[in-house]
Design an enzyme around this catalytic site. Structure first.
Site, PDB file in Angstrom:
ATOM      1  N   CYS A 166      -6.131 -25.606  97.070  1.00 16.26           N
ATOM      2  CA  CYS A 166      -6.551 -26.803  96.340  1.00 16.26           C
ATOM      3  C   CYS A 166      -7.674 -26.481  95.356  1.00 16.26           C
ATOM      4  CB  CYS A 166      -7.063 -27.853  97.305  1.00 16.26           C
ATOM      5  SG  CYS A 166      -5.885 -28.278  98.574  1.00 16.26           S
ATOM      6  N   ARG A 200      -4.387 -21.413  91.314  1.00 17.57           N
ATOM      7  CA  ARG A 200      -4.650 -21.334  92.749  1.00 17.57           C
ATOM      8  C   ARG A 200      -3.443 -21.770  93.573  1.00 17.57           C
ATOM      9  NH1 ARG A 200     -10.533 -21.605  93.363  1.00 17.57           N
ATOM     10  NH2 ARG A 200     -10.347 -22.568  95.406  1.00 17.57           N
ATOM     11  N   TRP A 214      -2.639 -28.395  97.503  1.00 16.03           N
ATOM     12  CA  TRP A 214      -1.648 -27.525  98.150  1.00 16.03           C
ATOM     13  C   TRP A 214      -1.505 -28.088  99.564  1.00 16.03           C
ATOM     14  CZ3 TRP A 214      -1.148 -24.147 102.285  1.00 16.03           C
ATOM     15  CH2 TRP A 214      -0.106 -23.226 102.215  1.00 16.03           C
ATOM     16  N   ASN A 267     -11.057 -29.574  99.538  1.00 10.61           N
ATOM     17  CA  ASN A 267     -10.339 -28.306  99.691  1.00 10.61           C
ATOM     18  C   ASN A 267     -10.684 -27.777 101.076  1.00 10.61           C
ATOM     19  OD1 ASN A 267      -9.241 -25.747  99.518  1.00 10.61           O
ATOM     20  ND2 ASN A 267     -10.833 -24.950  98.141  1.00 10.61           N
ATOM     21  N   GLY A 268      -9.663 -27.461 101.900  1.00  7.56           N
ATOM     22  CA  GLY A 268      -9.932 -26.948 103.241  1.00  7.56           C
ATOM     23  C   GLY A 268      -9.205 -27.776 104.279  1.00  7.56           C
ATOM     24  N   GLU A 281       4.468  -3.098  99.810  1.00  6.26           N
ATOM     25  CA  GLU A 281       3.959  -3.897  98.688  1.00  6.26           C
ATOM     26  C   GLU A 281       5.101  -4.254  97.724  1.00  6.26           C
ATOM     27  OE1 GLU A 281       1.657  -5.637  97.827  1.00  6.26           O
ATOM     28  OE2 GLU A 281       1.370  -5.601  95.671  1.00  6.26           O
ATOM     29  N   LYS A 288       6.128  -8.042  96.748  1.00  3.77           N
ATOM     30  CA  LYS A 288       6.133  -8.524  95.350  1.00  3.77           C
ATOM     31  C   LYS A 288       7.482  -9.149  95.024  1.00  3.77           C
ATOM     32  CE  LYS A 288       2.858  -8.598  94.464  1.00  3.77           C
ATOM     33  NZ  LYS A 288       1.556  -8.151  94.914  1.00  3.77           N
ATOM     34  N   GLU A 345       8.109 -12.554  96.908  1.00  3.31           N
ATOM     35  CA  GLU A 345       7.255 -13.708  96.614  1.00  3.31           C
ATOM     36  C   GLU A 345       7.523 -14.323  95.241  1.00  3.31           C
ATOM     37  OE1 GLU A 345       2.995 -13.090  96.479  1.00  3.31           O
ATOM     38  OE2 GLU A 345       3.268 -11.075  95.733  1.00  3.31           O
ATOM     39  N   HIS A 378      16.566   3.717 113.162  1.00  2.11           N
ATOM     40  CA  HIS A 378      16.222   3.018 114.404  1.00  2.11           C
ATOM     41  C   HIS A 378      16.554   1.537 114.329  1.00  2.11           C
ATOM     42  CE1 HIS A 378      14.417   6.669 115.902  1.00  2.11           C
ATOM     43  NE2 HIS A 378      13.850   6.807 114.705  1.00  2.11           N
ATOM     44  N   LYS A 425      -3.121 -18.950  95.451  1.00  3.93           N
ATOM     45  CA  LYS A 425      -3.818 -17.722  95.062  1.00  3.93           C
ATOM     46  C   LYS A 425      -4.938 -17.387  96.037  1.00  3.93           C
ATOM     47  CE  LYS A 425      -4.735 -14.322  92.247  1.00  3.93           C
ATOM     48  NZ  LYS A 425      -3.831 -13.159  92.389  1.00  3.93           N
TER      49      LYS A 425
HETATM   50  C1  F6R Z   1       0.483 -11.112  97.132  1.00  5.04           C
HETATM   51  C2  F6R Z   1      -0.837 -11.686  97.228  1.00  5.04           C
HETATM   52  C3  F6R Z   1      -1.336 -12.075  98.568  1.00  5.04           C
HETATM   53  C4  F6R Z   1      -2.836 -11.774  98.685  1.00  5.04           C
HETATM   54  C5  F6R Z   1      -3.371 -12.309 100.027  1.00  5.04           C
HETATM   55  C6  F6R Z   1      -4.832 -11.953 100.221  1.00  5.04           C
HETATM   56  O1  F6R Z   1       0.797 -10.791  95.808  1.00  5.04           O
HETATM   57  O2  F6R Z   1      -1.515 -11.878  96.251  1.00  5.04           O
HETATM   58  O3  F6R Z   1      -0.613 -11.464  99.583  1.00  5.04           O
HETATM   59  O4  F6R Z   1      -3.019 -10.398  98.586  1.00  5.04           O
HETATM   60  O5  F6R Z   1      -3.223 -13.695 100.070  1.00  5.04           O
HETATM   61  O6  F6R Z   1      -5.615 -12.533  99.231  1.00  5.04           O
HETATM   62  P1  F6R Z   1      -7.072 -12.003  98.947  1.00  5.04           P
HETATM   63  O7  F6R Z   1      -6.939 -10.622  98.413  1.00  5.04           O
HETATM   64  O8  F6R Z   1      -7.644 -12.959  97.947  1.00  5.04           O
HETATM   65  O9  F6R Z   1      -7.803 -12.013 100.261  1.00  5.04           O
END
Ligand code: F6R
Length: 605
Positions: free
Chosen positions: A2, A27, A74, A98-99, A477, A481, A484, A500, A600
């Site tokens: 949020c 965000r 959110w 927010n929270g 990773e 990517k 998501e 396995h 984010k």
């Molecule tokens: C994936 C991504 C998330 C963040 C995760 C941690 O592309 O961005 O998996 O890496 O939410 O976020 P931070 O780094 O802000 O703690």
């Protein structure tokens, strides 16, 4: 997650509120709303979906007023509907939040006993109802807000606005960030500097537990005990608060493309002619017996990569954990342990909670963050900035490579301090690292072949990623990517794990991305690749020239990366993983910068 904004302005605030919310879009959100005081009376507009829906609503039904609050939501408690969108209102009080209010059920019961019934499914509405109960009991707005905040458990950033009080706005921070913006005869509140940048260049970050009472003339800040405190205003670095795509179609494309420059700057911040320069108070790696590294998502994969570096280069045993598991497992932290937390935002709720578990137990708390004013940075003994600049795309790209950069430099410093690498060995690798931005540039030249491959991958329902050694975390990773942003189901395995279980999934419809530079593990990974090919699985091989020559032309596609020291491959091979995901998402037409359901900065657990 949020986003919050509040303005006590000199002009009509609705357009500025919507613009600030637009800057907070990155965000992640699923509804938005604003409330203003119109002739001293609260009124609000809210809309589900993108901000344009709120703007449309405001065109048809404008909201005048020079005081207002706004929110991008959110959804946590209650579906993303207009009814559940913020600002929430009860009588003469409007609130954005927010929270998560953890005790909202108990508070609701107590409110119900006094005849205060909720109209929404949210935890936030409870805050407005509580404040209204205090107002109805005769408290003035400041007393009502303070008493309400005292009743709340959980994590929150809150902003209150009251009917009949156009020169008053009250904010509170506990667990979620909130900043005050200072103007000329105007005052602002916002979730971050990015939101406030067009309004002011001077902001004050609230500390944990702070409450702020704003009028147009200034602010009074009180700590949790109610004592008046002063917090130092800071100038916003405008380059850090810039939000533009720089001619690219998406923020993610821009952030991938700017990695050579960003990496060069990040290196400059840590390297002098004499070697690696760490901020004070530094760290005595000689005495470190063990490290624990904790993070979420992409930042967690940076930690998994760092485990290889710290163990192989510096001989320090490393445990890596996902923050949401670590915090509730409450593992014992023995003497001689350094705890390291990696977080782009520095506000991730689980990572922060894990850090707090280690505070007072670990010998020292290190963090690797992008936001230097963040909670995680502030609560660390040593915070190492990654210098990636603001990352707007929800999918982390340049922050990942910059996290790897700092973690590698730290591992090299540890190797040097523990006598595992000589000064000249470290200097040679640092020279290679200085060359890396140029190598990144050359690798960006592979964009066409990566795009063509991604366009073919975009038809798949499932994709597997394989890697060994330093390429295993990269495979993880790469899969994250891809899933998501393109919503293609993707999983990653250590190449040796294929037999396995996962090999049962292989058929002609399941592409397998194999990440394998020509290093000492290459032959083993190529054997696994052959096992996939033998079962009809189309293989995308990401390797270097020597690897491509050795592997022959059995792979469906081969992406050839420039040569680089094997220890630096995680940084370089992040690039094709990011570009594959980006182009697959573009081919599928998904919302690249704001993928569905994602936020984010994950400030709730
Ligand atoms: C994936 C991504 C998330 C963040 C995760 C941690 O592309 O961005 O998996 O890496 O939410 O976020 P931070 O780094 O802000 O703690």
């Amino acid at each position: 997650m949020c986003g919050i904004v509040g303005i006590l302005g000199r002009h009509e605030v609705a357009p500025a509120l919507v613009e600030a919310l637009r800057r907070l879009e990155y965000r992640g959100y699923d509804s938005a709303g604003i409330a203003t005081l119109r002739d001293g009376k609260l009124d609000r507009r809210r809309a589900v979906g993108k901000l344009v829906n709120l703007s449309d609503a405001l065109v048809h039904d404008p909201l005048p007023g020079k005081s207002g609050i706004g929110h991008t939501r959110w959804a946590t408690h209650g579906a993303p509907t207009e009814r559940n969108a913020h600002p929430h209102r009860a009588g003469s009080v409007a609130v954005v939040h927010n929270g998560i209010i953890e005790n909202y059920k108990a508070l609701r019961d107590s409110l119900a006993a006094d005849g205060y019934a909720p109209e929404t499914d949210t935890d936030t509405e409870t805050v407005a109802l509580l404040a209204q109960r205090h107002v109805a009991a005769g408290k003035d707005p400041v007393e009502a807000a303070m008493a309400t905040i005292d009743e709340l458990k959980g994590a929150f950033a809150l902003v209150f606005l009251f009917d009949g009080h156009p020169d008053l706005m009250i904010g509170a921070r506990k667990g979620s960030p909130l900043a005050i913006g200072h103007g000329e005869g105007e005052m602002f509140l916002g979730s971050d500097a990015i939101a406030l940048a067009p309004l002011t260049d001077t902001i004050t970050y609230l500390e944990e537990g702070d409450r702020a009472i704003l009028t147009r003339d200034g602010v009074e800040i009180r700590d949790e005990s109610g004592a008046q405190v002063s917090r130092e205003p800071q100038k916003i670095r405008m380059d850090a608060a810039r939000v533009d795509k720089g001619g690219h179609k998406h923020f993610m494309a821009k952030e991938i493309a700017e990695q050579p420059v960003v990496l060069a700057n990040a290196l400059q911040a840590y390297l002098s002619d004499d070697g690696i320069v760490l901020p004070e108070p530094g760290i005595d790696f000689d005495k470190v017996e063990r490290m624990v590294m904790v993070a979420c998502g992409t930042a967690y994969y940076a930690c998994v990569t760092a485990k290889y570096w710290f163990e192989q280069l510096a001989g320090i045993p490393v445990e890596v954990d996902i923050a949401s598991e670590f915090r509730y497992r409450e593992p014992p932290i023995s003497k001689g342990t350094v705890a390291l937390f990696v977080s782009q935002s520095g506000e991730t709720a689980d990572t922060l909670a894990a850090l707090r578990h280690c505070t007072g137990r670990a010998d020292s708390i290190l963090s690797v963050v992008n936001v230097e004013s963040s909670s995680i940075a502030r609560e660390s003994d040593l915070a190492l900035p990654i210098h990636a600049g603001t990352e707007i795309g929800v999918a982390s790209t340049k922050a990942f490579t910059c996290q790897l950069n700092v973690l590698l430099l730290l591992a090299l410093r540890a190797a040097e301090a523990r006598g595992k690498m000589s000064n000249s060995e470290v200097a040679t690798l640092l020279d290679e690292l200085r060359r890396l931005p140029g190598v990144f540039n050359a690798a960006l030249g592979r964009d066409d072949i990566i795009r063509e491959t991604a366009e073919d991958l975009a038809d798949a329902h499932d994709v597997l990623f394989l890697g060994r050694g330093l390429m295993f975390p990269l495979a993880l990773e790469g899969a994250l990517k891809l899933k998501e942003i393109s919503y293609i189901h993707a999983e990653a395995y250590a190449s040796g794990e294929l037999k396995h279980g996962p090999i049962a999934l292989i058929d002609h419809a399941v592409p397998v991305v194999v990440m394998a530079p020509r290093d000492h593990l290459f032959e083993k990974t190529v054997s696994n690749m052959q096992e996939v090919i033998a079962r009809g699985g189309p293989v995308v091989l990401i390797t270097d020239a020597a690897g491509a020559a050795e592997a022959g032309d059995d792979a469906w596609r081969t992406i050839v990366m420039p040569d680089v020291d094997p220890r630096l491959t995680p940084l370089l091979y992040a690039l094709p993983a990011q570009l594959l995901a980006y182009h697959a998402a573009v081919a599928k037409g998904t919302d690249v910068d704001q993928p569905r359901n994602l936020a984010k900065s994950v400030t709730v657990e």
